[in-house]
Structures are given as structure tokens and as C-alpha cells.
Write a protein that holds these residues in place. Structure first.
Motif: not given
Lengths: 488, 96
Positions: B2-5, B7, B10
Motif C-alpha cells: 500500500s502507498t497510503d503514506l 505523512i 511518519v
């Protein structure tokens, strides 16, 4: 090679010094004069200490006068990328975070250079914390390509490449995590070499990605690069990843290896994105080797297309971990705005790091974070195994592999600055070498029609640096690309 | 993959304060990079061992011998603030 003292090779200078036709002080003065004349335009250095360099030169001359010369590097200036610690000198990583940091100790390579009598000459610019391919990420200034001041020198060791190219140092050290020695060497028409992982100690090198970083030489000839590597290589108890391996006299040994060799060409390195002029120059080099009697073989490196992705997962993961030490507490920048201890971390890091470093810390933290580790980091490490295995399989049938060093000649300052992905693609031919831990060298192999240098990369087998140098040298000796100097 | 960063999450893990502009820009740029990385999913890695180091060295032993470290002055020379051979930081515990 050149009548100018500041453009002589280290090998030539060694002879002049040994014959007492030249003193180290005279040499150092000519290098300082040259630096003062051109560095306002090239901007290779972050700083240099003229008096200290001349004192080191004087000490070398004194040793020589007493018959105590330490060897071929005694009295020769070596420029150092500003991530390599020299006691008492600034160590900035071209970052605001370390703008005022002065190293309290010597790196192992510095110690070895000092033992060899070399002059530690200045602090050379880089992309902040060695993250980048152009030096545009330096917090201080962008180094310029000596062949076209509108263009980048490559990176991250752009200052090292530009200094050797512009006559500001006969030799320099850089570090290479994904191509940071070889790519700028190619763009600046000098020789740049990344040793096998573990051959050179990383103690006292500011860490970026510890499983990929290696220190290596920049030089004006393959012989010079071999000379400098011989001085810095070897096992070091202070770096647990350094290898216990014999370091041969590379210069002596490489001259004995005449080939012919079995050389591999991988189609994966000549595909989409390769500038036609670069492709033609490298093909011409391949033809040269064929005419010399080398056997040219097609090899397959099928996982090449994944190398960039694997690299940007592993390198950012390791960088996010390594750069956690910059917290504003013990050294480096501390925010004056912070209200409590945790706030010091957040604000010091926000103020001290530039955009590319922040981007990579974020990406690295993300790929290591809970729930994503297996999908990104662990998978990348497994694909890394496959990439490494591709090379080892290829070496069943060839001695070395020939590729372009960089897909294009030097690009313009600002051209790729806003697009990280495009910038990352300029390392596409160099990163596989780091992932596999192999040695690689870039040697000048031609110029574009617009006069920009092109580099040939030779990728060798683990710990077979002698063979790698010999292969690169056989091409170099038959061509004169390196003597086409920039018009500065 | 998944690329549900996220931000904010993180950046907090990384102890890095980001401006709203940085958050927007990095999210977009890292979205591109993560999009590129998606292709790693195509590879069959079952049964493949992970490489941590290209030439792993195991069990590196050193004799347990005391040797001189950095003198206190040298260790403190780059400290943002120090006093009585100690680094000064804001108070981190409540009360006495």
C-alpha cells in the motif's frame, strides 16, 4: 600529461619529488594558486586551510631531506570530501546541521593518508549527507562542472570530481553509496573508483547507508587511483564490516596483467533513457577491447530494472536510522526555538536538514514502520539477493562487465532539481554495483558533440581490484580523453 | 503493498517537524517514488534469503582491552551547550 604543475598526475609528481626537481611546498603553492584562480567559479571546496596545507608540505620536504620519505604519496595533496573526518578540521557533510562541527578525531583513511605522508587538502563539497547526484543539495553552494559552468559536476562527490578535473587537487577521496564517486567522475572527465564493500574502512566516514557506503579514489589516471586505493585499503578493527584481506601493491601488480579478458555486455544497461552519444562512446570502447583480442560476451542481469527501487528502499531505511543521531543534543545544530527536550529533536532536525535529506528520512522511516517493513524493506533485501546473484552468475563466464557510467552527460543546474525521481534515474547504471558490493571504476571514454565528458564503467569481481584496474588501464593507455582539459 | 503514506504519522516517528508546504510537496513526490517501487511486487521472492550486507561478516570478536577514548574537552567541543563537563539540556523530568 600537461606542462602545468597543477595538472600533472600523482605518478608524475611522485617522480619529480623523488628526483628533488620539485618540493612539496612548491607543489602545494601551485595547487593553492590554481584553486584561488578557479574555485570562485568551480566552487569545489567548502573550505581549505592554506597555512595548514603548507605546513604539511614543509613537513614532507623535511622528511625527504632527512631520507625519511614515507613513500610515493609523501608530499602529494589529497582533497577530501567533507564527510571524511580530519582531526581539527571542519566536517560539515555540506549540511546546516554540521555547519560549525569540527572533527575531534581522524577517520581511518585520514590516518592512513597521514602515515603515507599525503597532505590532507581542504574540504570538498557534496550533496548534503551524500544524498544526491548533482551537489545541488549542498546547503552551501552548487559545485559547477569545469567543462561547462552552467552544468552540474554530478554527485554526491561532485566537489571531489570537480577539484581533480579543474586542477585544484591531483587526487581526492569521495564516498560512493549508489554511484557517488563514479557518476561525478564520468561527468568531470576523471577516473573514479568504488572498491569492493569492506575493502576500505568506513570508520570516521559520516554514515549515509552503512551496507552500501564505501570510500574510494578520484584521480587523473588509473595508476593514480590504484596508488591512492593502495594507501587507504585494508582491514580495520574499528569497522566490523571491513574485510581481512591482503592488499597487494596495485600499481606493481596491475602493470603485469595484460589480458586478454572476457568482458560482458548486459543489454539491460543499454536500454531506454540512454543518451545516444553516451551509448556510441561506450560501444566504441567495447570495440576497442574486441580488437585487443578480448572476448566480448552477452550477459544477462535480469533484475537490473528493480535495482533503483531496491536502492531507494534500503538506502533511505538505513539513512533514516543513521541520521537519527542528529538530535540537537550532543553536537550539531540545536534549535533556539525549542521549548523542551523532545521539541529540540523536532525543531533542530527541521532547521538543520535540507529538503532531500528530509524526504529520504520520511521515506526510510515509512518503509521501516510497523505494518510496512515486510512489504518494503524485507522484500527489497530479498530482491537485493537476486541482483547480487545476477552478477555472480555473469562472472561464471566473464572477468568484468562494461557499461555506461551515467545515462547522460552532465545536465544543467536546476534541470532535475524539482523532480527527485528524474534525479534518481541518473544513478541507474551505478547502484547495482553497490547493492552487490562489487568494485567499479569509471574512466573517461569520450565527449559529446557539445564537449561534455562521457564515462565508461567497468564492473569487477569482489576483491579483484587489480584485474579491474588493469582492464580500465588498457583502455586508458590507448586513448587520450583524460588529457582534454577544461577551458577554465 | 500500500502507498497510503500518512505523512503526519511518519514525520512524528522521525521526530521531524514539517511545514504544511513540505508535507504537501513530500507527499506528492514520495507518492511518485512509491508508485515506481510498486513494481517490486511482481517479483517472486519466495525462498529467497534477504541480503543485509553484500559480504556478511559474522562473529567479529575483539579482545576486551581498555584503550583511551576521546578526552572530555574533545567530546564536548561540538556540544551546543555544556557546563561542568556535561551537556546542558532542558529539564526532562517533573518535580524535584
Amino acid at each position: 600529461m600537461s606542462s602545468d604543475l597543477h595538472y600533472k598526475t600523482a605518478t608524475e609528481l611522485t617522480e619529480l619529488l623523488a628526483d628533488k626537481k620539485l618540493s612539496s611546498v612548491e607543489l602545494m603553492k601551485s595547487v593553492i594558486d590554481r584553486t584561488k584562480a578557479v574555485d570562485g567559479r568551480v566552487k569545489a571546496f567548502n573550505s581549505y586551510d592554506e597555512k595548514d596545507a603548507l605546513a604539511q608540505a614543509k613537513a614532507s620536504d623535511d622528511r625527504r631531506a632527512r631520507g625519511l620519505s614515507a613513500g610515493p604519496l609523501d608530499g602529494i595533496p589529497v582533497g577530501l570530501k567533507d564527510v571524511i573526518a580530519v582531526e581539527g578540521q571542519p566536517l560539515t557533510a555540506s549540511s546546516k546541521m554540521l555547519a560549525n562541527f569540527v572533527s575531534p578525531y581522524d577517520s581511518t583513511v585520514t590516518k592512513k593518508l597521514k602515515q603515507a605522508g599525503a597532505i590532507c587538502w581542504g574540504r570538498l563539497n557534496l550533496d548534503e549527507f551524500a544524498m544526491g547526484s548533482s551537489t545541488e543539495n549542498s546547503a552551501f553552494h552548487t559545485t559547477r562542472n569545469p567543462y561547462d559552468l552552467e552544468r552540474v559536476p554530478g554527485g554526491s562527490s561532485g566537489g571531489s570530481a570537480a577539484a581533480v578535473s579543474a586542477g585544484e587537487a591531483p587526487l581526492a577521496l569521495g564516498s560512493d553509496t549508489g554511484g557517488s564517486i563514479r557518476q561525478p567522475a564520468a561527468l568531470c572527465n576523471v577516473v573514479g573508483m568504488k572498491p569492493t564493500y569492506g575493502l576500505v574502512s568506513r570508520y570516521g566516514l559520516i554514515a549515509f547507508a552503512s551496507s552500501l557506503d564505501q570510500i574510494g579514489p578520484f584521480a587523473r589516471s588509473v595508476d593514480d587511483a590504484a596508488l591512492l586505493l593502495g594507501a587507504i585499503a585494508g582491514h580495520d578493527p574499528l569497522d566490523s564490516t571491513s574485510f581481512k584481506t591482503e592488499v597487494p601493491d596495485y600499481c606493481l601488480e596491475l602493470a603485469k596483467r595484460k589480458g586478454p579478458w572476457r568482458l560482458g555486455i548486459a543489454k539491460e544497461y543499454f536500454g531506454e533513457g540512454l543518451d545516444p552519444e553516451v551509448g556510441a562512446a561506450v560501444q566504441a570502447a567495447v570495440e576497442f577491447y574486441r580488437k585487443q583480442g578480448c572476448e566480448i560476451k552477452e550477459v544477462s542481469l535480469p533484475h537490473t530494472e528493480y535495482a533503483l527501487d531496491v536502492y531507494y528502499i534500503i538506502a533511505t531505511a538505513e539513512c533514516s536510522s543513521n541520521l537519527a543521531r542528529y538530535d540537537g543534543i550532543r553536537y550539531g545544530h540545536r534549535s533556539k526555538e525549542a521549548t523542551d527536550a523532545i521539541d529540540i529533536y523536532f525543531k533542530s532536525r527541521a532547521e538543520g536538514f535540507g529538503p532531500e535529506v528530509k524526504r529520504r528520512i520520511i521515506l526510510g522511516t515509512y518503509v521501516l514502520s510497523s505494518g510496512y517493513y515486510d512489504a518494503y524493506y524485507l522484500r527489497a533485501q530479498k530482491v537485493r539477493t537476486l541482483i547480487r546473484q545476477d552478477f555472480l552468475d555473469a562472472y561464471q563466464s566473464v572477468d568484468a562487465i562494461l557499461t555506461p557510467t551515467s545515462p547522460t552527460p552532465a545536465f544543467k543546474v536546476g534541470e532535475k532539481a524539482a523532480n527527485p525521481l528524474a534525479m534518481y534515474l541518473s544513478d541507474i547504471y551505478t547502484i547495482g554495483v553497490n547493492l552487490a558490493g562489487l568494485p567499479g571504476i569509471s574512466v573517461p571514454c569520450g565527449f559529446s558533440k557539445s564537449g561534455l565528458p562521457i564515462g565508461l564503467q567497468v564492473i569487477g569481481q569482489p576483491f579483484k581490484e587489480t584485474e579491474l584496474f588493469a582492464i580500465a588501464r588498457s583502455y586508458e593507455q590507448a586513448h587520450e580523453w583524460g588529457s582534454r582539459l577544461p577551458a577554465l | 503493498m500500500s502507498t497510503d503514506l500518512n505523512i503526519d504519522h511518519v514525520a512524528n516517528l522521525a521526530r521531524l517537524a514539517l511545514t504544511p508546504e513540505e508535507k504537501a510537496r513530500f507527499s506528492a513526490q514520495l507518492g511518485d517514488v512509491l508508485g515506481h517501487i510498486e513494481q517490486l511486487r511482481k517479483i517472486d521472492v519466495s525462498g529467497v534469503e534477504a541480503t543485509a550486507h553484500a559480504y556478511p561478516v559474522f562473529n567479529v570478536w575483539a579482545d576486551d582491552v581498555a584503550r583511551p577514548g576521546l578526552p572530555v574537552e574533545a567530546a564536548l567541543q561540538n556540544a551546543p551547550e555544556h557546563r561542568d563537563n556535561m551537556i546542558v539540556v532542558p529539564k526532562v523530568v517533573e518535580g524535584e
